[in-house]
Design an enzyme around this catalytic site. Structure first.
Site, PDB file in Angstrom:
ATOM      1  N   TYR A   1       0.806  -1.229   0.000  1.00 39.00           N
ATOM      2  CA  TYR A   1       0.000   0.000   0.000  1.00 39.00           C
ATOM      3  C   TYR A   1       0.835   1.274   0.000  1.00 39.00           C
ATOM      4  O   TYR A   1       0.287   2.366   0.081  1.00 39.00           O
ATOM      5  CB  TYR A   1      -0.942   0.006   1.218  1.00 39.00           C
TER       6      TYR A   1
ATOM      7  N   LYS B   1       2.785 -15.457   3.269  1.00 37.80           N
ATOM      8  CA  LYS B   1       2.875 -16.336   2.103  1.00 37.80           C
ATOM      9  C   LYS B   1       4.357 -16.544   1.819  1.00 37.80           C
ATOM     10  O   LYS B   1       4.856 -16.307   0.717  1.00 37.80           O
ATOM     11  CB  LYS B   1       2.132 -15.667   0.930  1.00 37.80           C
TER      12      LYS B   1
ATOM     13  N   ASP C   1      -3.462 -18.650   2.494  1.00 37.73           N
ATOM     14  CA  ASP C   1      -4.497 -19.455   1.830  1.00 37.73           C
ATOM     15  C   ASP C   1      -5.064 -20.491   2.798  1.00 37.73           C
ATOM     16  O   ASP C   1      -6.286 -20.736   2.837  1.00 37.73           O
ATOM     17  CB  ASP C   1      -3.975 -20.099   0.538  1.00 37.73           C
TER      18      ASP C   1
ATOM     19  N   ASP D   1      -6.345  -6.845   4.999  1.00 32.51           N
ATOM     20  CA  ASP D   1      -7.501  -6.226   4.373  1.00 32.51           C
ATOM     21  C   ASP D   1      -8.517  -7.306   3.986  1.00 32.51           C
ATOM     22  O   ASP D   1      -9.714  -7.222   4.277  1.00 32.51           O
ATOM     23  CB  ASP D   1      -7.009  -5.464   3.120  1.00 32.51           C
TER      24      ASP D   1
ATOM     25  N   ASP E   1     -12.210  -8.619   6.023  1.00 32.22           N
ATOM     26  CA  ASP E   1     -13.525  -8.559   5.371  1.00 32.22           C
ATOM     27  C   ASP E   1     -14.197  -9.930   5.414  1.00 32.22           C
ATOM     28  O   ASP E   1     -15.406 -10.037   5.636  1.00 32.22           O
ATOM     29  CB  ASP E   1     -13.387  -8.092   3.919  1.00 32.22           C
TER      30      ASP E   1
END
Ligand code: ATP
Length: 365
Positions: free
Chosen positions: A147, A198, A231, A255, A259
């Site tokens: 970001y 990851k 994942d 993020d 959600d």
């Protein structure tokens, strides 16, 4: 209720209020109503100062985040209560990026705390899950990662175009968010911290996360610390959310996973969040956006904003007051005093009035 790192712990506080756009302008006044009621009932002093930053001002004056705003917020306020930003008349969302990302970065609000808490079992899409099964603090790194806007185009607009977006991870940035996760667990008597990355594919950036996590966890032997690839975490949080107390992860994954978590706990209308730098002016906002499709109709759900105000009170160290807001929302759910998104018929302002009365009564002699 969680302890979110105190700002002042005193009896008085100054709050900057930025309602923003769309339903931000409808839900924020309801949260203020409830905050005023709880302050009056407990003889605390809360001072609010309104700022009209948002799409209207941006379109009228070309100003998003005014010059000197960051310093003023940093020096003169304990916390910021934020609504939402986004407006179809500003398709680039430039003002939203300037204001929200500007404040997150310039105030160095490195913790994005997004509690995922099921307040009523009817709200979860998961089968046979009770309130106690979904109670997770998601801590997202908020100032680095993908970001930061480092990158560029090469041969833009041609068939050979290349676009590069850099994932920036500093030792300091990774360490402080991981440490915050362990501290949060310790302060709140939570037993488990899960770090998610990851690192099997992102072999440089997330190798750093791996090394820092292994180092910092040594200092918290009483906490059960665990790593999951993002994942796997996405699957596991749906399969069995009871496995998690605290999740800490990078900006992008945080993020997404928060959600996902918001949906497990009843959807966007209920989800609160805090953008925090312990001990400094911090910003609290509902997870939902400006929802232009329902803005102006008076039907937006104010629960997310009121729970956000509760997080702000926790940050101030006002635990009993924060707990009253939380209980109010639980009770409204129990009594079906709800806006249409949750199947009710109440208006935004009616729910706000009800909650303000609830918290006043909660402290009545
Ligand atoms: P933005 O562009 O500002 O992010 P958006 O509409 O794309 O806005 P959200 O507002 O986050 O995204 O939410 C998506 C949808 O969820 C909304 O269009 C609305 O229908 C619903 N929604 C979100 N928040 C609420 C709320 N507080 N009350 C009722 N419905 C909501």
């Amino acid at each position: 209720m969680a302890n979110l790192s105190l700002r002042n712990g005193g009896a008085a506080a100054r709050i900057a209020v930025i309602p923003g756009d769309g339903i931000g302008k409808e839900v924020t006044p309801e949260a203020l109503k409830v905050l005023r009621a709880v302050a009056a009932a407990t003889k605390r002093s809360l001072e609010f100062v309104d700022f009209d930053w948002g799409a209207d001002k941006f379109l009228r004056e070309g100003v998003s985040l005014p010059a000197g705003a960051v310093e003023m917020l940093r020096d003169e306020f304990d916390a910021i209560l934020f609504g939402a930003l986004g407006d179809p008349r500003v398709p680039t969302n430039q003002h939203a990026a300037d204001i929200l990302l500007g404040l997150r970065f310039k105030l160095d609000l490195y913790v994005n705390a997004r509690p995922v808490e099921l307040l009523d079992e009817r709200l979860t899409p998961l089968r046979d899950r009770k309130e106690k099964d979904v109670r997770i603090m998601v801590l997202r790194e908020n100032t680095e990662g993908l970001y930061v806007g480092v990158g560029g185009f090469f041969k833009k607009g041609t068939a050979d175009e290349i676009a590069v977006q850099e994932d920036v991870n500093s030792r300091k940035g990774v360490e402080r968010i991981i440490r915050y996760a362990f501290e949060h667990a310790r302060k709140n008597g939570l037993k488990r911290v899960c770090m998610s990355d990851k690192s099997n594919a992102m072999t440089f950036a997330h190798d750093l996360w791996q090394r820092v996590f292994k180092e910092v966890r040594q200092e918290y032997p009483e906490i059960d610390s665990r790593h999951l690839y993002i994942d796997t975490l996405a699957m596991e949080i749906v399969r069995d959310p009871r496995q998690f107390d605290v999740i800490v992860t990078c900006n992008l994954f945080g993020d997404i996973i928060s959600d996902l978590g918001a949906q497990l706990a009843g959807g966007l209308g209920l989800a609160p969040s805090g953008n925090i730098h312990p001990g400094r002016t911090s910003l609290f906002e509902p997870v939902h956006g400006s929802a232009p499709n329902i803005a102006g109709k008076g039907i937006a759900n104010p629960f997310g904003s009121v729970l956000t105000a509760g997080m702000l009170l926790e940050f101030l160290g006002w635990k009993a007051e924060a707990a009253a807001l939380h209980s109010g929302v639980k009770e409204a759910l129990f009594k079906n005093y709800l806006t249409p998104d949750l199947g009710g018929i109440k208006k935004t302002t009616e729910v706000g009035d009800w909650l303000a009365e609830f918290v006043s009564k909660a402290f009545a002699p």
